[in-house]
Motif scaffolding. Structure first.
Motif, PDB file in Angstrom:
ATOM      1  N   GLY A  70      19.643   4.174  -0.771  1.00 28.04           N
ATOM      2  CA  GLY A  70      19.108   5.458  -0.347  1.00 28.04           C
ATOM      3  C   GLY A  70      17.636   5.497   0.008  1.00 28.04           C
ATOM      4  N   PHE A  71      16.872   4.500  -0.369  1.00 28.13           N
ATOM      5  CA  PHE A  71      15.452   4.521  -0.043  1.00 28.13           C
ATOM      6  C   PHE A  71      14.905   3.107  -0.025  1.00 28.13           C
ATOM      7  CE2 PHE A  71      16.282   5.658  -4.402  1.00 28.13           C
ATOM      8  CZ  PHE A  71      15.606   4.709  -5.115  1.00 28.13           C
ATOM      9  N   ARG A  72      13.740   2.970   0.587  1.00 23.94           N
ATOM     10  CA  ARG A  72      13.152   1.651   0.814  1.00 23.94           C
ATOM     11  C   ARG A  72      12.314   1.189  -0.360  1.00 23.94           C
ATOM     12  NH1 ARG A  72       8.225   0.541   4.737  1.00 23.94           N
ATOM     13  NH2 ARG A  72       7.737   2.542   3.844  1.00 23.94           N
ATOM     14  N   ARG A  73      11.455   2.039  -0.884  1.00 24.64           N
ATOM     15  CA  ARG A  73      10.480   1.639  -1.906  1.00 24.64           C
ATOM     16  C   ARG A  73      10.455   2.601  -3.067  1.00 24.64           C
ATOM     17  NH1 ARG A  73       5.734  -1.777  -0.194  1.00 24.64           N
ATOM     18  NH2 ARG A  73       5.452  -1.614  -2.403  1.00 24.64           N
ATOM     19  N   ILE A  74       9.925   2.084  -4.161  1.00 27.45           N
ATOM     20  CA  ILE A  74       9.605   2.898  -5.328  1.00 27.45           C
ATOM     21  C   ILE A  74       8.117   2.719  -5.559  1.00 27.45           C
ATOM     22  CG2 ILE A  74       9.963   3.246  -7.798  1.00 27.45           C
ATOM     23  CD1 ILE A  74      12.755   1.890  -7.317  1.00 27.45           C
ATOM     24  N   VAL A  75       7.378   3.796  -5.487  1.00 32.06           N
ATOM     25  CA  VAL A  75       5.925   3.736  -5.656  1.00 32.06           C
ATOM     26  C   VAL A  75       5.557   4.464  -6.945  1.00 32.06           C
ATOM     27  CG1 VAL A  75       3.692   4.359  -4.678  1.00 32.06           C
ATOM     28  CG2 VAL A  75       5.575   3.702  -3.170  1.00 32.06           C
ATOM     29  N   MET A  76       4.927   3.734  -7.860  1.00 32.34           N
ATOM     30  CA  MET A  76       4.415   4.336  -9.090  1.00 32.34           C
ATOM     31  C   MET A  76       2.984   4.780  -8.794  1.00 32.34           C
ATOM     32  SD  MET A  76       5.828   1.504 -11.802  1.00 32.34           S
ATOM     33  CE  MET A  76       5.139   0.156 -10.823  1.00 32.34           C
ATOM     34  N   LEU A  77       2.767   6.068  -8.830  1.00 31.45           N
ATOM     35  CA  LEU A  77       1.462   6.641  -8.497  1.00 31.45           C
ATOM     36  C   LEU A  77       0.637   6.788  -9.767  1.00 31.45           C
ATOM     37  CD1 LEU A  77      -0.298   7.808  -6.271  1.00 31.45           C
ATOM     38  CD2 LEU A  77       0.768  10.027  -6.710  1.00 31.45           C
ATOM     39  N   ASP A  78      -0.470   6.061  -9.835  1.00 32.87           N
ATOM     40  CA  ASP A  78      -1.342   6.078 -11.010  1.00 32.87           C
ATOM     41  C   ASP A  78      -2.107   7.393 -11.054  1.00 32.87           C
ATOM     42  OD1 ASP A  78      -3.232   5.720 -12.988  1.00 32.87           O
ATOM     43  OD2 ASP A  78      -3.756   3.675 -12.370  1.00 32.87           O
ATOM     44  N   CYS A  79      -1.650   8.284 -11.921  1.00 33.48           N
ATOM     45  CA  CYS A  79      -2.307   9.588 -12.100  1.00 33.48           C
ATOM     46  C   CYS A  79      -2.991   9.619 -13.459  1.00 33.48           C
ATOM     47  CB  CYS A  79      -1.280  10.717 -12.002  1.00 33.48           C
ATOM     48  SG  CYS A  79      -0.472  10.838 -10.414  1.00 33.48           S
ATOM     49  N   GLY A  80      -3.722   8.553 -13.760  1.00 35.30           N
ATOM     50  CA  GLY A  80      -4.426   8.461 -15.036  1.00 35.30           C
ATOM     51  C   GLY A  80      -3.687   7.614 -16.059  1.00 35.30           C
ATOM     52  N   LEU A  81      -3.169   6.487 -15.643  1.00 35.01           N
ATOM     53  CA  LEU A  81      -2.495   5.573 -16.575  1.00 35.01           C
ATOM     54  C   LEU A  81      -3.502   4.956 -17.530  1.00 35.01           C
ATOM     55  CD1 LEU A  81       0.018   3.606 -14.319  1.00 35.01           C
ATOM     56  CD2 LEU A  81       0.593   4.993 -16.304  1.00 35.01           C
ATOM     57  N   GLY A  82      -3.113   4.840 -18.778  1.00 34.72           N
ATOM     58  CA  GLY A  82      -3.914   4.133 -19.759  1.00 34.72           C
ATOM     59  C   GLY A  82      -3.674   2.634 -19.629  1.00 34.72           C
ATOM     60  N   GLN A  83      -4.301   1.864 -20.500  1.00 35.93           N
ATOM     61  CA  GLN A  83      -4.176   0.410 -20.434  1.00 35.93           C
ATOM     62  C   GLN A  83      -2.725  -0.028 -20.633  1.00 35.93           C
ATOM     63  OE1 GLN A  83      -6.713  -1.639 -23.176  1.00 35.93           O
ATOM     64  NE2 GLN A  83      -6.043  -3.660 -22.531  1.00 35.93           N
ATOM     65  N   GLU A  84      -2.040   0.551 -21.609  1.00 36.30           N
ATOM     66  CA  GLU A  84      -0.647   0.191 -21.879  1.00 36.30           C
ATOM     67  C   GLU A  84       0.262   0.589 -20.713  1.00 36.30           C
ATOM     68  OE1 GLU A  84       2.895   1.325 -25.037  1.00 36.30           O
ATOM     69  OE2 GLU A  84       0.809   1.731 -25.581  1.00 36.30           O
ATOM     70  N   LEU A 101       2.621  -0.274  -7.323  1.00 38.28           N
ATOM     71  CA  LEU A 101       1.724   0.575  -8.094  1.00 38.28           C
ATOM     72  C   LEU A 101       0.503   0.856  -7.249  1.00 38.28           C
ATOM     73  CD1 LEU A 101       0.686   1.911 -10.722  1.00 38.28           C
ATOM     74  CD2 LEU A 101      -0.207  -0.330 -11.383  1.00 38.28           C
ATOM     75  N   CYS A 102       0.123   2.122  -7.153  1.00 34.31           N
ATOM     76  CA  CYS A 102      -1.086   2.455  -6.388  1.00 34.31           C
ATOM     77  C   CYS A 102      -1.742   3.696  -6.974  1.00 34.31           C
ATOM     78  CB  CYS A 102      -0.760   2.659  -4.917  1.00 34.31           C
ATOM     79  SG  CYS A 102       0.111   4.183  -4.554  1.00 34.31           S
ATOM     80  N   CYS A 103      -3.005   3.898  -6.600  1.00 35.76           N
ATOM     81  CA  CYS A 103      -3.727   5.107  -6.990  1.00 35.76           C
ATOM     82  C   CYS A 103      -3.553   6.134  -5.862  1.00 35.76           C
ATOM     83  CB  CYS A 103      -5.190   4.791  -7.267  1.00 35.76           C
ATOM     84  SG  CYS A 103      -6.088   4.168  -5.849  1.00 35.76           S
ATOM     85  N   PRO A 104      -3.880   7.387  -6.115  1.00 37.49           N
ATOM     86  CA  PRO A 104      -3.678   8.420  -5.086  1.00 37.49           C
ATOM     87  C   PRO A 104      -4.358   8.109  -3.754  1.00 37.49           C
ATOM     88  CG  PRO A 104      -4.099   9.461  -7.195  1.00 37.49           C
ATOM     89  CD  PRO A 104      -4.308   7.982  -7.388  1.00 37.49           C
ATOM     90  N   GLU A 105      -5.515   7.454  -3.792  1.00 41.15           N
ATOM     91  CA  GLU A 105      -6.225   7.137  -2.558  1.00 41.15           C
ATOM     92  C   GLU A 105      -5.478   6.105  -1.714  1.00 41.15           C
ATOM     93  OE1 GLU A 105      -7.825   6.767  -5.679  1.00 41.15           O
ATOM     94  OE2 GLU A 105      -8.542   8.826  -5.577  1.00 41.15           O
ATOM     95  N   GLU A 106      -4.701   5.260  -2.352  1.00 42.45           N
ATOM     96  CA  GLU A 106      -3.970   4.203  -1.657  1.00 42.45           C
ATOM     97  C   GLU A 106      -2.548   4.603  -1.274  1.00 42.45           C
ATOM     98  OE1 GLU A 106      -4.080   1.425  -4.850  1.00 42.45           O
ATOM     99  OE2 GLU A 106      -5.862   0.415  -4.096  1.00 42.45           O
ATOM    100  N   LEU A 107      -2.119   5.801  -1.647  1.00 49.50           N
ATOM    101  CA  LEU A 107      -0.723   6.194  -1.456  1.00 49.50           C
ATOM    102  C   LEU A 107      -0.294   6.134   0.005  1.00 49.50           C
ATOM    103  CD1 LEU A 107       1.931   7.162  -2.652  1.00 49.50           C
ATOM    104  CD2 LEU A 107       1.084   9.498  -2.456  1.00 49.50           C
ATOM    105  N   ARG A 108      -1.082   6.710   0.876  1.00 50.47           N
ATOM    106  CA  ARG A 108      -0.726   6.718   2.308  1.00 50.47           C
ATOM    107  C   ARG A 108      -0.555   5.295   2.843  1.00 50.47           C
ATOM    108  NH1 ARG A 108      -1.091   9.980   6.946  1.00 50.47           N
ATOM    109  NH2 ARG A 108      -1.732   8.826   8.788  1.00 50.47           N
ATOM    110  N   GLU A 109      -1.515   4.442   2.534  1.00 52.10           N
ATOM    111  CA  GLU A 109      -1.466   3.053   2.987  1.00 52.10           C
ATOM    112  C   GLU A 109      -0.266   2.314   2.401  1.00 52.10           C
ATOM    113  OE1 GLU A 109      -4.093  -0.856   2.093  1.00 52.10           O
ATOM    114  OE2 GLU A 109      -5.217   0.905   2.820  1.00 52.10           O
ATOM    115  N   THR A 110       0.029   2.569   1.128  1.00 49.70           N
ATOM    116  CA  THR A 110       1.151   1.916   0.471  1.00 49.70           C
ATOM    117  C   THR A 110       2.474   2.346   1.098  1.00 49.70           C
ATOM    118  OG1 THR A 110      -0.078   1.818  -1.615  1.00 49.70           O
ATOM    119  CG2 THR A 110       2.309   1.559  -1.752  1.00 49.70           C
ATOM    120  N   LEU A 111       2.604   3.626   1.374  1.00 44.55           N
ATOM    121  CA  LEU A 111       3.849   4.121   1.967  1.00 44.55           C
ATOM    122  C   LEU A 111       4.038   3.641   3.406  1.00 44.55           C
ATOM    123  CD1 LEU A 111       3.970   7.796   0.645  1.00 44.55           C
ATOM    124  CD2 LEU A 111       5.378   5.854  -0.086  1.00 44.55           C
ATOM    125  N   LEU A 112       2.972   3.575   4.147  1.00 42.83           N
ATOM    126  CA  LEU A 112       3.070   3.175   5.537  1.00 42.83           C
ATOM    127  C   LEU A 112       3.024   1.655   5.715  1.00 42.83           C
ATOM    128  CD1 LEU A 112       0.776   5.830   7.228  1.00 42.83           C
ATOM    129  CD2 LEU A 112       3.273   5.794   7.103  1.00 42.83           C
TER     130      LEU A 112
END
Length: 114
Positions: A70-84, A101-112
């Motif tokens: 059903g989909f191509r990728r799974i992107v874990m968006l870092d919205c304040g992940l701790g070390q663990e 895994l990406c931060c919000p600033e990298e989301l567009r680039e990661t998806l595209l």
């Protein structure tokens, strides 16, 4: 005599249900919609803190991806992940190329990108 009649009726009922199930599966396979991989769809999972439930969510999405395509990728968006949480996310991303895994600033680039 009564018990044998009930047993025979129960076995006949189970056989009818089984036959109906097989018939339903055959018809839905022939007539049902064909599975298509949707390369333009991605699952974005917001993750924060220790990443509670992150591994379960990603593994469930991977299973769904394998079953349905059903989909191509799974992107874990870092919205304040701790070390663990970041360590769990990094391990998940290393296990499967479809997981990132990406931060919000990298989301567009990661998806595209990939």
């Amino acid at each position: 005599m009564q018990v044998e009649l009930l047993t025979d009726a129960f076995v006949a009922l189970l056989a009818a249900i089984g036959l109906a199930q097989l018939l339903w599966m055959a018809v839905s396979t022939v007539v049902g919609p064909k599975r298509q991989r949707m390369d333009h769809v991605a699952a974005v999972v917001p993750a924060s803190g220790a990443g509670a439930g992150l591994e379960q969510t990603v593994r469930t999405l991977l299973q769904l991806r394998r079953e349905t395509g059903g989909f191509r990728r799974i992107v874990m968006l870092d919205c304040g992940l701790g070390q663990e949480g970041r360590m769990v996310a990094s391990l998940l991303a290393r296990e499967d190329r479809a997981v990132a895994l990406c931060c919000p600033e990298e989301l567009r680039e990661t998806l595209l990108g990939a």
